[in-house]
Design a protein around this motif. Structure first.
Motif, PDB file in Angstrom:
ATOM      1  N   GLN A  37      -7.958   7.479  -0.553  1.00 18.60           N
ATOM      2  CA  GLN A  37      -8.674   7.344   0.711  1.00 18.60           C
ATOM      3  C   GLN A  37     -10.189   7.303   0.533  1.00 18.60           C
ATOM      4  N   ASP A  83      -3.360  -4.300   1.661  1.00 21.88           N
ATOM      5  CA  ASP A  83      -4.387  -3.831   0.734  1.00 21.88           C
ATOM      6  C   ASP A  83      -5.077  -4.989   0.027  1.00 21.88           C
ATOM      7  N   GLN A 112     -11.200   1.041   2.667  1.00 20.31           N
ATOM      8  CA  GLN A 112     -10.273   1.727   3.569  1.00 20.31           C
ATOM      9  C   GLN A 112     -10.791   1.780   4.997  1.00 20.31           C
ATOM     10  N   ALA A 130      -6.441   5.964   6.139  1.00 19.66           N
ATOM     11  CA  ALA A 130      -6.026   4.563   6.214  1.00 19.66           C
ATOM     12  C   ALA A 130      -4.605   4.442   5.686  1.00 19.66           C
TER      13      ALA A 130
END
Length: 228
Positions: free
Chosen positions: A108, A157, A175, A219
């Motif tokens: 994160q 991602d 993120q 996230a």
């Protein structure tokens, strides 16, 4: 130079089950994801798409299929470099369990330092995806001209890392970016710099409606399932 349309795959069975799918084979679109994919040709109507490139994973291939059916002249090119991050030992695990892993805090706050156990680093993930984009961008410009539009279907991602790359953001800030299932992100590349012209566009504001429980501060690894 060309414009890249980045499409995150539609909602998958792993998204709704709260699993980190990674490269798990056989992860398909769920009913809502299939509907999102079916709506994609209409959302992209009028765009002169020259090439379609997809992650090899089933959920991405299923997402672009309605678009290919609607435009018989298009075929799909598969590129493993825009495939999902290799999450290693985390693959297939429940996200609710992973939040208690010490590594999750690093994911994160300092993702550039993360290498998933038995998998790849997030820096390597970004590098391979950016390499693929730049190579395809040059190929599309060569074959179709500087004003061409091409589409890549990939994963949460991956797309977030490409947006960070285009904006010149350090990977540790990626993120802060959110892209929902079947959202559209557009990046226009020029000789001097890229321009982010759309980010996570779904045309649906349901995810912004206040919920009884506040959204999580973290996230969602893998991109999340989008609006309920």
């Amino acid at each position: 130079m060309p414009t890249l349309i980045l499409v995150r795959h539609g909602r998958s069975t792993a998204n709704t089950e709260g699993l980190l799918a990674g490269w798990t084979p056989g992860v398909a679109l769920d009913e809502r994801g299939a509907a999102q994919a079916a709506a994609l040709p209409g959302r992209l109507a009028g765009l002169p798409i020259s090439e379609v490139v997809s992650s090899p994973l089933q959920r991405c291939q299923e997402t672009v299929r309605p678009l290919l059916d609607a435009r018989p002249g298009l075929t799909v090119h598969t590129d493993e470099r825009i495939g999902e991050c290799h999450y290693g030992d985390w693959t297939g695990r429940k996200l609710a369990e992973l939040k208690d892993e010490p590594l999750m805090e690093v994911v994160q706050t300092h993702p550039s330092a993360v290498r998933f156990p038995g998998g790849e680093s997030m820096r390597a993930m970004q590098n391979r995806a950016a390499e693929a984009v730049h190579e395809w961008n040059a190929r599309v410009e060569r074959d179709h001209g500087p004003d061409a539009v091409f589409l890549m279907c990939s994963h949460g991602d991956i797309i977030k890392s490409l947006v960070a790359d285009a904006l010149g953001l350090h990977l540790d800030l990626f993120q802060r970016i959110a892209v929902e299932p079947c959202s559209i992100t557009a990046i226009r590349y020029t000789r001097l710099r890229p321009f982010l012209v759309r980010l996570g566009d779904t045309g649906d504001f349901a995810s912004l409606v206040p919920r009884e429980a506040p959204p999580a501060d973290d996230a969602p690894v893998g991109g999340g399932a989008g609006a309920p």
